[in-house]
Design an enzyme around this catalytic site. Structure first.
Site, PDB file in Angstrom:
ATOM      1  N   HIS A  60       0.814  -1.217   0.000  1.00  0.00           N
ATOM      2  CA  HIS A  60       0.000   0.000   0.000  1.00  0.00           C
ATOM      3  C   HIS A  60       0.844   1.262   0.000  1.00  0.00           C
ATOM      4  CE1 HIS A  60       0.116   1.124   4.369  1.00  0.00           C
ATOM      5  NE2 HIS A  60       0.221  -0.157   4.561  1.00  0.00           N
ATOM      6  N   ASP A 170       5.837   1.949   6.856  1.00  0.00           N
ATOM      7  CA  ASP A 170       4.591   1.194   6.675  1.00  0.00           C
ATOM      8  C   ASP A 170       3.746   1.984   5.673  1.00  0.00           C
ATOM      9  OD1 ASP A 170       2.126  -0.028   6.854  1.00  0.00           O
ATOM     10  OD2 ASP A 170       1.737   0.599   8.908  1.00  0.00           O
ATOM     11  N   GLU A 198      -5.237   1.783   2.535  1.00  0.00           N
ATOM     12  CA  GLU A 198      -5.123   0.620   3.424  1.00  0.00           C
ATOM     13  C   GLU A 198      -5.323   1.047   4.866  1.00  0.00           C
ATOM     14  OE1 GLU A 198      -2.981  -2.503   5.877  1.00  0.00           O
ATOM     15  OE2 GLU A 198      -2.775  -0.338   5.861  1.00  0.00           O
ATOM     16  N   GLU A 199      -4.751   2.197   5.223  1.00  0.00           N
ATOM     17  CA  GLU A 199      -4.737   2.637   6.628  1.00  0.00           C
ATOM     18  C   GLU A 199      -6.114   3.053   7.143  1.00  0.00           C
ATOM     19  OE1 GLU A 199      -2.381   2.146   8.523  1.00  0.00           O
ATOM     20  OE2 GLU A 199      -0.501   2.174   7.414  1.00  0.00           O
ATOM     21  N   HIS A 309       3.474   4.081  12.534  1.00  0.00           N
ATOM     22  CA  HIS A 309       2.343   4.989  12.776  1.00  0.00           C
ATOM     23  C   HIS A 309       2.768   6.178  13.630  1.00  0.00           C
ATOM     24  CE1 HIS A 309      -1.246   2.290  11.541  1.00  0.00           C
ATOM     25  NE2 HIS A 309      -0.165   2.006  10.850  1.00  0.00           N
TER      26      HIS A 309
END
Lengths: 339, 336
Positions: A60, A170, A198-199, A309
């Site tokens: 992603h 990520d 995606e997140e 994150h």
């Protein structure tokens, strides 16, 4: 390196253009066809007319960030989170907003003005704002609009012989690996899918999988590493430097047994270190790909990253090299197998 | 049918690892089916052809809750994570069994208060002397389920995994005795229900049924100080009105009621305030499938000792038989 460029680029969920354009430029000469679908997924294919299993690789493009929700009369920006955050890490971080790359800092009431009760609690979104140095609302409105996305501004940096820090590992690590894997040739149709959103709930991957209907899918991710002080060893999800992490199951998927065994066999055959992801928390694109249509066998390979994150995460470049080796050797082995 | 139930509850099958229970069920149904296959998610799909042109899907899930090993420590103790709805409060000192028969019991760290009883305080002890010995039997990523036990009185059964091997036994029992149904009936023994009704969705996508009925257990409100719920053990088949995952198609719900009354089968309505069944995933498949759920009342769901009433079980079997033979299924499909 490509990972550095990708990490420095911005793509808060729903606004993936900058990373998509970068990737498109990077891979366009390596692939046969390239398209962006309605959701914004970038889908590239090599050898679409070859016989054999149709393989989908996915990573992603999007990262967690903030969305501007309101401009106050003072010209300060209120915001909402996009994706999963630990709100305690926000205050005093620099951000870059919207297509014009407006710089700002996340501010809060100064510590000496806070009541004791306020100091004891993490600052909530209501107590935080982004300051772009505007004098008033009118001035701010010339630079930003509600709905604009703000991303962290951390610059990628190699900090030791084999470790690097940066933002959005990520899942820029997955994007970077996918892009590098377009350089090789394969004996079967292979689809490189760079997904969006995606997140915020695995929204992009499903449509891409529905359209492609692949025979199998591999998802490349950046996952949390919790090998840090004050955490007991049995609670580490992954460990930095111990190789790519294979998922057995998480919140969204039970990884296809056959694919998992084949990945393990590949790692062992080529002496590639690997570890299992030792938690079932979290989920990723593989979860929706797996249950698309009549079901698609899917597996997840993740690169351990500390502090994901957040504005800055840290990874091990030998893990990156080993992950590439594992995925590439697995892809080479596919031609010998039947699907 | 009770024999089938006993056989099925003995099968190992945590969500995502249904191969053992699949072969147990397959052995019991293959010779009675026109076609049997498994799909990518691990669903077992058996077809019994009928005289009509419609496709009816019956679904009961094969998978059960369990635990997965996440870490082996130097002393050979294993840490684990839940598979499906596992309540840490009831795990303590329960036995778990792995696919190869390896047995372990759940121990607990020192607790200052029972309120501290969280999953991370628990570990599995397989009697290994150290890490090396433990890893000869169990690896990170292996899963285990409650140790199997089956106990029956003349009226009630206490066993593990009645959720939803009871539904599987009802489907298998029906399939074995069904002569030329009114429509094609797909008997689907689904996978991964306990982790989010995943198998039923892909099965429904492949089958494209005209109508579907899930068969699963449901909770009761008939034990001391229980959460209020108007389902009682021994009061008959439970016809689901709604749960957190689906609202039953009114045509299907009403047909079940009508058929129960005509055949004098005891029944009760069920409204479940938590949980969901495969009907949730099936009804949202493709452009939507009229779906409902027939429930078997069951106490102590997701524990190693679930309890059902044999007369309820038989009422469900009878109602299921009436349902697949009903001429009115076609009316529901037509009016949809």
């Amino acid at each position: 390196m490509l990972l550095e460029k990708l990490s420095n680029a911005r793509a808060v969920s729903g606004r993936e253009k900058e990373v998509r354009e970068l990737l498109r430029e990077e891979i366009k000469d390596n692939v046969d066809r390239l398209k962006t679908d309605v959701m914004g997924n970038l889908i590239a294919v090599k050898g679409p007319d070859k016989p054999g299993p149709r393989v989908m690789l996915a990573a992603h493009m999007d990262e967690v960030g903030l969305m501007i929700s309101e401009i106050t009369s003072d010209g300060l920006l209120k915001f909402k989170p996009v994706g999963g955050f630990d709100k305690r890490i926000l205050v005093s971080k620099k951000v870059s907003i919207g297509e014009k790359n407006i710089s700002g800092v996340i501010g809060a009431k100064a510590i000496h003005l806070q009541k004791k009760s306020e100091r004891d609690k993490p600052l909530d979104y209501d107590n935080l704002y982004i300051d772009i140095g505007a004098k008033n609302k009118e001035n701010a409105e010339k630079l930003v609009s509600p709905g604009d996305m703000a991303a962290f501004t951390t610059e990628f940096k190699k900090i030791s012989s084999h470790r690097a820090l940066g933002k959005a590992f990520d899942d820029r690590v997955g994007c970077s690996l996918l892009a590098e894997l377009t350089e090789y040739s394969y004996d079967y149709p292979i689809y490189f899918v760079f997904t969006v959103q995606e997140e915020v709930g695995l929204r992009g991957a499903g449509q891409a999988a529905y359209w492609l209907k692949p025979d199998l899918a591999l998802v490349l991710e950046g996952t949390s590493a919790a090998d840090v002080p004050e955490n007991k060893e049995f609670r580490y999800s992954t460990t930095l430097g111990k190789g790519p992490a294979l998922t057995v199951r998480d919140r969204t998927i039970v990884v296809n047994k056959k694919l998992l065994q084949e990945l393990i066999a590949t790692a062992e055959e080529h002496d590639i270190p690997y570890q299992f992801r030792r938690t079932t928390a979290g989920g990723n694109d593989a979860g929706v790909i797996n249950i698309t249509g009549e079901g698609i066998p899917a597996a997840v390979i993740s690169l351990p990253c500390r502090y994901i994150h957040s504005p800055v995460s840290l990874l091990d470049l030998t893990d990156y090299a080993n992950m590439k080796k594992l995925v590439y050797n697995y892809l080479l082995a596919i031609k010998r197998k039947e699907f | 049918m009770i024999e089938l139930l006993e056989k099925f509850t003995a099968g190992f099958g945590p969500a995502g690892e249904e191969s053992q229970i699949t072969s147990i069920i397959r052995d019991e149904i293959e010779e009675f089916s026109d076609e049997v296959r498994t799909d990518n998610l691990g669903n077992l799909i058996a077809l019994k052809r009928g005289s009509g042109d419609k496709k009816i899907m019956l679904a009961a899930h094969m998978d059960e809750i369990g635990i997965m090993i996440t870490h082996v420590d130097d002393d050979g103790f294993l840490r684990f994570t839940p598979i499906g709805g596992v309540n840490p409060g009831i795990l303590r000192h329960k036995n778990f069994v792995f696919a190869d028969g390896t047995l372990g019991t759940v121990g607990v760290e020192k607790l200052d208060s029972i309120k501290d009883l969280k999953l991370e305080k628990l570990f599995l002890d397989i009697g290994a002397a150290d890490k090396k010995e433990a890893e000869q039997q169990v690896k990170v990523g292996d899963s285990a389920v409650y140790q199997k036990s089956f106990y029956s009185t003349s009226s009630r059964i206490i066993a593990n995994s009645l959720d939803d091997r009871a539904g599987c036994a009802l489907l298998a029992g029906l399939l074995r005795n069904l002569e030329m149904p009114a429509h094609d009936i797909y008997f689907v023994f689904t996978s991964q229900e306990e982790v989010g009704t995943r198998g039923a969705g892909t099965a429904a996508y492949g089958i494209e049924p005209d109508l579907a009925l899930a068969v699963d257990v449901t909770g009761t409100g008939d034990t001391p100080e229980a959460h209020t719920m108007d389902v009682k053990l021994g009061k008959g088949a439970a016809i689901k009105v709604m749960d957190r995952g689906s609202i039953s198609h009114p045509g299907i719900k009403n047909l079940l009621v009508k058929l129960a009354e005509q055949a004098e089968i005891p029944y009760q309505y069920e409204v479940l305030e938590f949980g969901a069944t495969d009907a949730r995933a099936i009804q949202l498949s493709r452009s939507g499938v009229p779906s409902g759920t027939l429930s078997i009342p069951c106490r102590y769901i997701h524990s190693p000792a679930e309890m059902l009433d044999i007369s309820d079980f038989k009422a469900c079997a009878g109602l299921l038989q009436e349902f697949v033979s009903s001429k009115e299924l076609k009316e529901i499909i037509k009016n949809n």
